[in-house]
Scaffold this motif. Structure first.
Motif, mmCIF file in Angstrom:
data_model
loop_
_atom_site.group_PDB
_atom_site.id
_atom_site.type_symbol
_atom_site.label_atom_id
_atom_site.label_comp_id
_atom_site.label_asym_id
_atom_site.label_seq_id
_atom_site.Cartn_x
_atom_site.Cartn_y
_atom_site.Cartn_z
ATOM 1 N N PHE A 199 0.809 -1.214 0.000
ATOM 2 C CA PHE A 199 0.000 0.000 0.000
ATOM 3 C C PHE A 199 0.843 1.266 0.000
ATOM 4 O O PHE A 199 0.314 2.356 -0.217
ATOM 5 N N ILE A 200 2.144 1.129 0.250
ATOM 6 C CA ILE A 200 3.040 2.290 0.249
ATOM 7 C C ILE A 200 3.480 2.554 -1.187
ATOM 8 O O ILE A 200 4.052 1.687 -1.839
ATOM 9 N N GLY A 201 3.172 3.740 -1.687
ATOM 10 C CA GLY A 201 3.454 4.050 -3.081
ATOM 11 C C GLY A 201 2.367 3.605 -4.026
ATOM 12 O O GLY A 201 2.484 3.777 -5.240
ATOM 13 N N ALA A 202 1.278 3.042 -3.510
ATOM 14 C CA ALA A 202 0.194 2.551 -4.362
ATOM 15 C C ALA A 202 -0.797 3.641 -4.742
ATOM 16 O O ALA A 202 -1.721 3.400 -5.515
ATOM 17 N N GLU A 203 -0.665 4.834 -4.198
ATOM 18 C CA GLU A 203 -1.480 5.997 -4.546
ATOM 19 C C GLU A 203 -2.977 5.741 -4.362
ATOM 20 O O GLU A 203 -3.804 6.228 -5.136
ATOM 21 N N GLY A 204 -3.323 4.965 -3.339
ATOM 22 C CA GLY A 204 -4.726 4.737 -3.034
ATOM 23 C C GLY A 204 -5.435 3.827 -4.001
ATOM 24 O O GLY A 204 -6.668 3.741 -3.981
ATOM 25 N N THR A 205 -4.702 3.102 -4.844
ATOM 26 C CA THR A 205 -5.340 2.235 -5.838
ATOM 27 C C THR A 205 -5.681 0.862 -5.280
ATOM 28 O O THR A 205 -6.385 0.088 -5.942
ATOM 29 N N LEU A 206 -5.211 0.538 -4.068
ATOM 30 C CA LEU A 206 -5.481 -0.769 -3.474
ATOM 31 C C LEU A 206 -6.298 -0.680 -2.195
ATOM 32 O O LEU A 206 -6.807 -1.694 -1.713
ATOM 33 N N GLY A 207 -6.422 0.496 -1.624
ATOM 34 C CA GLY A 207 -7.154 0.670 -0.379
ATOM 35 C C GLY A 207 -6.960 2.072 0.147
ATOM 36 O O GLY A 207 -6.141 2.846 -0.371
ATOM 37 N N LEU A 208 -7.702 2.408 1.190
ATOM 38 C CA LEU A 208 -7.628 3.736 1.802
ATOM 39 C C LEU A 208 -6.875 3.646 3.120
ATOM 40 O O LEU A 208 -7.344 3.031 4.086
ATOM 41 N N VAL A 209 -5.695 4.232 3.164
ATOM 42 C CA VAL A 209 -4.881 4.243 4.385
ATOM 43 C C VAL A 209 -5.552 5.139 5.412
ATOM 44 O O VAL A 209 -5.865 6.302 5.136
ATOM 45 N N THR A 210 -5.791 4.590 6.596
ATOM 46 C CA THR A 210 -6.454 5.363 7.658
ATOM 47 C C THR A 210 -5.554 5.606 8.864
ATOM 48 O O THR A 210 -5.818 6.492 9.675
ATOM 49 N N GLY A 211 -4.485 4.815 9.012
ATOM 50 C CA GLY A 211 -3.589 4.983 10.144
ATOM 51 C C GLY A 211 -2.192 4.536 9.779
ATOM 52 O O GLY A 211 -1.998 3.720 8.866
ATOM 53 N N VAL A 212 -1.204 5.070 10.476
ATOM 54 C CA VAL A 212 0.191 4.746 10.172
ATOM 55 C C VAL A 212 1.026 4.799 11.443
ATOM 56 O O VAL A 212 0.785 5.624 12.331
ATOM 57 N N HIS A 462 -13.143 -4.717 -8.852
ATOM 58 C CA HIS A 462 -14.188 -3.880 -9.438
ATOM 59 C C HIS A 462 -13.725 -2.449 -9.691
ATOM 60 O O HIS A 462 -14.533 -1.600 -10.099
ATOM 61 N N GLY A 463 -12.456 -2.161 -9.434
ATOM 62 C CA GLY A 463 -11.915 -0.841 -9.734
ATOM 63 C C GLY A 463 -12.516 0.282 -8.918
ATOM 64 O O GLY A 463 -12.704 1.396 -9.421
ATOM 65 N N VAL A 464 -12.797 0.011 -7.652
ATOM 66 C CA VAL A 464 -13.385 1.037 -6.780
ATOM 67 C C VAL A 464 -12.352 2.093 -6.385
ATOM 68 O O VAL A 464 -12.653 3.285 -6.305
ATOM 69 N N MET A 465 -11.122 1.654 -6.143
ATOM 70 C CA MET A 465 -10.110 2.515 -5.538
ATOM 71 C C MET A 465 -9.289 3.304 -6.569
ATOM 72 O O MET A 465 -8.474 2.744 -7.306
ATOM 73 N N ASN A 466 -9.535 4.594 -6.625
ATOM 74 C CA ASN A 466 -8.739 5.552 -7.405
ATOM 75 C C ASN A 466 -8.512 5.066 -8.822
ATOM 76 O O ASN A 466 -7.363 5.071 -9.316
ATOM 77 N N ALA A 467 -9.565 4.642 -9.476
ATOM 78 C CA ALA A 467 -9.446 4.190 -10.872
ATOM 79 C C ALA A 467 -8.873 5.303 -11.741
ATOM 80 O O ALA A 467 -9.245 6.465 -11.618
ATOM 81 N N GLY A 468 -7.950 4.946 -12.600
ATOM 82 C CA GLY A 468 -7.303 5.913 -13.478
ATOM 83 C C GLY A 468 -5.962 6.399 -12.975
ATOM 84 O O GLY A 468 -5.171 6.946 -13.732
ATOM 85 N N ALA A 469 -5.691 6.217 -11.697
ATOM 86 C CA ALA A 469 -4.385 6.569 -11.159
ATOM 87 C C ALA A 469 -3.442 5.390 -11.331
ATOM 88 O O ALA A 469 -3.802 4.247 -11.050
ATOM 89 N N MET A 470 -2.265 5.663 -11.825
ATOM 90 C CA MET A 470 -1.186 4.698 -11.980
ATOM 91 C C MET A 470 -1.489 3.648 -13.052
ATOM 92 O O MET A 470 -0.726 3.456 -13.986
ATOM 93 N N ILE A 471 -2.602 2.922 -12.911
ATOM 94 C CA ILE A 471 -2.895 1.791 -13.799
ATOM 95 C C ILE A 471 -4.094 2.131 -14.693
ATOM 96 O O ILE A 471 -5.128 2.561 -14.191
#
Length: 471
Positions: A199-212, A462-471
Motif C-alpha cells: 500500500f506504500i506508493g500505491a497511490e490509493g489504488t489498493l485501499g484507503l490508508v487510515t492509520g500509520v 471492481h476498480g473502486v479505488m482511485n481508478a485511473g491513477a497509476m494503472i
C-alpha cells in the motif's frame, strides 16, 4: 439515470453535518490538482472522522456504484488525488482524521491518523524529544496518508530513507470495506509477506490508508550547516561520497542548487541573496546529531577543508546562527515559488544512481540545448540520493499549459531516455498519478506491469479505488 448528487443522501446520514461537500464553490479546491494542470470532477467530497466511517463509506460506495479517490493535502504533482471527469468518483478527504494516536519516546515510534498534517506529526515527535525525519517543502499542508500513498521522499532521504523505510505499521480499509490492520511497532517481524509495503506508493489504488505507525529518531539538537560554492565541473558523486565518509554519515541533507535556480530566487526577491553559486552551482550541506559530545562544527570544517583541497569547492559559508541557517534553507525552499513567479516550469522528476548524477546533468543539458535551444533550465534537488528536479522554464510569452504539453510530448522523452540509459527513472518521488500513466507503460518492464495489474485485479477487482491513477 438518477442525478448522482441525489444518491449522496446515505452519505449525509452517515457522516452528519460537514461530512459531505457538494456545493460548486467548495468543491473547487478538491477537484483542481496542485499544479492546475487538470480540472477534475466529482459529485461530492466525503469527510470521515474515523476508520469505522471510512469502512462504511467504502461499503456504501460499492453498493451505490461510486468510485473513490483518497485525498490528503492535495499537494501532489501528478494528479493522483484528482477525480477524473466521467468516472463518477467521490473524493474521500482525510482532513478531519488528524489524531495523534500515540508517541512512544522510549521505543521511538509514532502512531497517528492518515489525515495528520506532516508538520503536526513532526511537532508531536519533537515534544517528546524525538525526530520524525520525513521532511518536505509541503510539510505544512501535506498529510501522512498522502505521504504513504506516494512514498514521499523529501530532504533527508540521504540519511533516513523514503517513506517506505520509515513505516512500521499501517491500517488500511480494503475495497470491500474490510480492514487490514497492522499497526504494530515491531522493528523485527518476519511473518511472511510484508503486506503493508503493497500500500506504500500505491497511490490509493489498493485501499484507503487510515492509520500509520512511523519510526522516530532521537531529536537532532545539534546542527552544522554550510553553503558550498562548487568549482567548474565539480564531480557531484565524488563530493557526496567524500562527505559521507568524512562525516561518518552524519550528513542529513545534501542539496544541489544550480546557478540558474538561485538566480530565479534573486529575481523574485529583487535583491542580492547574500549567497552565491560557484561555476558548478552550490550545495546546501547540513550535519546533525543528538549528542553534544559530537563536535559537529569541527567535523564540518574538516570536511570542507578536504573538499577545497581536492579542488571541488571554491568557497564555503558556514551558518553562524540559527537565523543564518534558516535563511539558507529559505532560499532552497523558495525555488519552486520562484519558478512559478518567473512564468512556471515543466517539472521532470528524475532519479539516477548517485554515481551517475554528473553524467546525467551533462548529457541531459546537452539534449535540451540541442533540441530546445535557448530554453532556460532550473535544476536542483536531493542529489545525495540521486534525485534531481530537472525543470524547463516556460519561455516568456508562451502559454504554460501549451508549453507543458509540447515538452511532455517531445523533449521530456529525450531526457527520460538519458536517465533510463544511466539506470535511472522518470519518477523519483512524485509518483505516477494520472499524468505519468503513459510513461509507466512506455518505460516499464513487461513483467513489472503485469504484476502491477495482477495485484490490482486481485485486491480491487471492481476498480473502486482511485481508478485511473497509476494503472
Amino acid at each position: 439515470m438518477s442525478d448522482p448528487s441525489s444518491r449522496l443522501s446515505p452519505f449525509h446520514a452517515l457522516l452528519g453535518e460537514g461530512g459531505v461537500v457538494t456545493d460548486a464553490d467548495s468543491l473547487i479546491r478538491y477537484t483542481h490538482d496542485q499544479r492546475a494542470l487538470m480540472q477534475g470532477q466529482t459529485p461530492g467530497v466525503l469527510r470521515p472522522r474515523s476508520t469505522e466511517e471510512v469502512q462504511a463509506i467504502v461499503r456504501l460506495a460499492v453498493h451505490l456504484g461510486f468510485g473513490l479517490v483518497p485525498q490528503g493535502g492535495n499537494t501532489g504533482y501528478v494528479g493522483g488525488a484528482t477525480p477524473e471527469p466521467g468516472r463518477g468518483q467521490l473524493v474521500v478527504s482525510f482532513e478531519r482524521m488528524n489524531r495523534i494516536r500515540s508517541v512512544d519516546a522510549a521505543g521511538f515510534t509514532l502512531a497517528c491518523d492518515a489525515g495528520t498534517i506532516l508538520a503536526d506529526a513532526q511537532a508531536a515527535a519533537e515534544a517528546q524529544g524525538c525526530l520524525l525525519p520525513l521532511s518536505l517543502g509541503a510539510e505544512g499542508s501535506c498529510r501522512l496518508g498522502g505521504n504513504v500513498g506516494t512514498n514521499a521522499g523529501g530532504l533527508q532521504v540521504l540519511r533516513y530513507g523514503m517513506t517506505r523505510d520509515l513505516v512500521l505499521g499501517l491500517e488500511v480499509v480494503l475495497p470491500d470495506g474490510s480492514l487490514f490492520s497492522d499497526m504494530r511497532t515491531l522493528r523485527k517481524n518476519n511473518i511472511g509477506y510484508d503486506l503493508k509495503q503493497l500500500f506504500i506508493g500505491a497511490e490509493g489504488t489498493l485501499g484507503l490508508v487510515t492509520g500509520v505507525v512511523l519510526k522516530l529518531w532521537p531529536a537532532q539538537t545539534r546542527r552544522a550547516t554550510a553553503w558550498l560554492q562548487l568549482a567548474a565541473n565539480a564531480p557531484i558523486p565524488e563530493i557526496a561520497a567524500l562527505v559521507r565518509r568524512e562525516t561518518a554519515d552524519l550528513a542529513s541533507t545534501f542539496e544541489l542548487i544550480s546557478a540558474s535556480s538561485l538566480a530565479l530566487v534573486a529575481d523574485m526577491r529583487g535583491a542580492d541573496l547574500g549567497l552565491a553559486a560557484g561555476p558548478g552551482g552550490a550545495v546546501l550541506l547540513e550535519l546533525s546529531a543528538s549528542s553534544e559530545r559530537i563536535p559537529l562544527d569541527d567535523v564540518l570544517l574538516g570536511t570542507l577543508e578536504a573538499l577545497i583541497e581536492a579542488g571541488h569547492v571554491e568557497d564555503a559559508v558556514l551558518a553562524q546562527s540559527e537565523r543564518q541557517r534558516r535563511e539558507m534553507w529559505t532560499i532552497r525552499e523558495t525555488i519552486p515559488e520562484a519558478e512559478k513567479h518567473a512564468g512556471g516550469s515543466v517539472k521532470l522528476d528524475i532519479a539516477v544512481p548517485t554515481s551517475a548524477v554528473s553524467s546525467f546533468l551533462e548529457r541531459a543539458g546537452a539534449v535540451v540545448a540541442a533540441e530546445a535551444p535557448g530554453t532556460r533550465l532550473s535544476f536542483y534537488g536531493h542529489v545525495g540520493d540521486g534525485n534531481i528536479h530537472f525543470n524547463l522554464m516556460v519561455p516568456a510569452g508562451r502559454d504554460r499549459l501549451a508549453f507543458t504539453r509540447e515538452v511532455e510530448a517531445g523533449i521530456a522523452h529525450a531526457v527520460y531516455a538519458v536517465a533510463v540509459d544511466l539506470g535511472g527513472s522518470f519518477s523519483a518521488e512524485y509518483g505516477i498519478g494520472r499524468f505519468k500513466r503513459d510513461l509507466l507503460v512506455r518505460y516499464g518492464e513487461p513483467n513489472r506491469l503485469a504484476l502491477l495489474s495482477a495485484i490490482k485485479r486481485a485486491i480491487d477487482p471492481h476498480g473502486v479505488m482511485n481508478a485511473g491513477a497509476m494503472i
